[in-house]
Every structure is written in structure tokens, then in C-alpha cells.
Design a protein around this motif. Structure first.
Motif: not given
Length: 258
Positions: A207-229
Motif C-alpha cells: 500500500t506504500r507504492d502507488r503502483r501496487t497500491a492501485a492494484m490492492v484497491y482494485y482487488y479489494s473491490n473486485n474479487r473475480l478480477s483477483f481470482y482471474n489474475d
């Protein structure tokens, strides 16, 4: 992360090498070796010298995730087993819970993986436990400050300090990587990070790097996208360091070479 998808992690120590089982990241952490060995014995009775321990391990990983509610993915077969293993290589290549995100990312890159794989595969920490010594520094002496990690949620801090007292005898105590849904594969891991309740320093660092933080927030709201990735990343990971053709062997027993 196994050093290579060649079942080297299953080999027991011999007079000629010290195996990965006793590498610091794996010691008293990796479990279930007897399950893999039992599967191997059943397979050998039906199809001797045909199915590698590496393939069994790859299939077992997929089935285990599926059984706790996670995604499935295609597993390419035909791997062969390593005839040697290295404690030193495991300690050098397996990411540490106190390593910087930059170092961890470099280790993933060395296996042909990228930053998205880092974040997606970290989501595997939605199940399982960690020994206290892997995160105790965050509770009492964060980066040598003599104080707890200021980012760590205060309520979780209190809970963890009671589970992992600041004494050596608590080092092997266990705490859930995801206290919200410990035995279920879901995307709660990412929500925990958003609320500063990630257990490991290396997890919260996402959560402290803007690139990975964006993915953390995305996966937190998109379970299926996390599963696919996650599934796609597992496919890529399962192809790292594979032995095929005449390389390696098909072991009769997963804990020892033929």
C-alpha cells in the motif's frame, strides 16, 4: 515461492546436500509433505515411473486452493523432478517478510514474473498462518526504533502483542495471515491492507507504492478480477524452473532421489 517447479523442496537432507525444507523461510513453516508422499505412493502403484512429484505438487496446489473457495487454473503436465536441492538457494531466492518491495519484486522478475504477479500472488496470504518471529519486529521494535510500526492498526497491535510477547519463547507461535477469513480464499487480504491490518511488513508495503497500491484497491473491490489474475499468475509461476525431456528424473519417492 519454490526455488524451482522441480519438486526440489520435497527432498530430504543427505550427506551430499542440505535441502530446502530446513531453509529459514521453510523451517517449521512448510507442511503437508506426508500428503504428497501418500499421493505419490498411490500413483506409483498404478503408473510406476510416470508421474513426477513436481506434477503432483502443482496439481495439489490447485486443488487445495479450489477446496477453500479459490479459483482453478489449467496445470500443464510433464515436469520432471530435480535430483538435488539447495538450502542456500532457497534462503537467497524466497522473499523475506521484512524485505523491501523493491527486493521482492526483483526476485519475482528473476523468475519471469512481473509486478502484477507480485500483488496477485501475495493475495495467497488470505489463508494460512505466520510464525511470530516473521513479524514481531513490527510489534516492538520497528526498523530499530524501539517502537511499534506506526502504520499498524492499534487494535490489531494489541491483539498481536498478546499472541506474540516480546520474548524468544513466542517466536514459533502462530497468527493468521488474514484474521478476517482465515480458512477461506477470498479478497479480504486486500481489504485488510487498506485498513492497515496486514500482518507481514512485506504485505503492508504493497500500500506504500502507488503502483501496487492501485492494484490492492482494485482487488479489494473486485474479487473475480483477483481470482482471474491469481490463476494466471499461478500458471506463470508453475512454469518457472521446470525440468522436462531428459532433465532430472521421475522419483519413486518424493523425499529422495532414485
Amino acid at each position: 515461492m519454490d526455488v524451482g517447479c522441480d519438486a526440489s523442496v520435497l527432498l530430504d537432507d543427505t550427506p551430499y546436500f542440505t535441502g530446502e525444507k530446513n531453509a529459514l523461510p521453510n523451517q517449521n513453516s512448510l507442511r503437508g509433505f506426508e500428503v504428497i508422499e501418500d499421493i505419490k505412493q498411490h500413483v506409483e502403484r498404478l503408473c510406476p515411473y510416470t508421474v513426477s512429484c513436481a506434477d503432483i505438487l502443482a496439481l495439489a496446489a490447485r486443488e487445495a486452493i479450489d477446496m477453500v473457495g479459490g479459483p482453478s487454473w489449467p496445470v500443464a503436465l510433464g515436469r520432471r523432478d530435480a535430483t538435488t536441492t539447495s538450502k542456500q538457494a532457497a534462503e537467497q531466492q524466497i522473499p523475506s517478510p521484512i524485505e523491501s518491495l523493491e527486493n521482492i519484486t526483483a526476485k519475482f522478475y528473476s523468475k519471469g514474473l512481473d509486478l502484477r504477479d507480485v500483488v496477485a500472488l501475495s493475495g495467497g496470504h488470505t489463508i494460512g498462518f505466520a510464525q511470530c518471529f516473521t513479524f514481531k519486529g513490527r510489534l516492538f521494535d520497528y526498523q530499530g526504533s524501539g517502537r511499534p510500526d506506526p502504520v499498524l492498526d492499534s487494535s490489531l497491535l494489541t491483539t498481536l502483542q498478546s499472541m506474540c510477547p516480546n520474548e524468544e519463547t513466542s517466536n514459533s507461535n502462530l497468527a493468521p495471515l488474514d484474521a478476517t477469513s482465515t480458512s477461506t480464499f477470498d479478497n479480504e487480504y486486500y481489504r485488510n491492507l487498506i485498513y492497515n491490518t496486514g500482518l507481514l511488513q512485506s504485505d503492508q508495503a504493497l500500500t506504500r507504492d502507488r503502483r501496487t497500491a492501485a492494484m490492492v484497491y482494485y482487488y479489494s473491490n473486485n474479487r473475480l478480477s483477483f481470482y482471474n489474475d491469481f490463476a494466471q499468475s499461478m500458471v506463470r509461476l508453475s512454469n518457472a524452473g521446470v525440468l522436462t525431456g531428459r532433465m532430472g528424473e521421475i522419483r519413486q519417492k518424493c523425499g529422495s532421489v532414485n
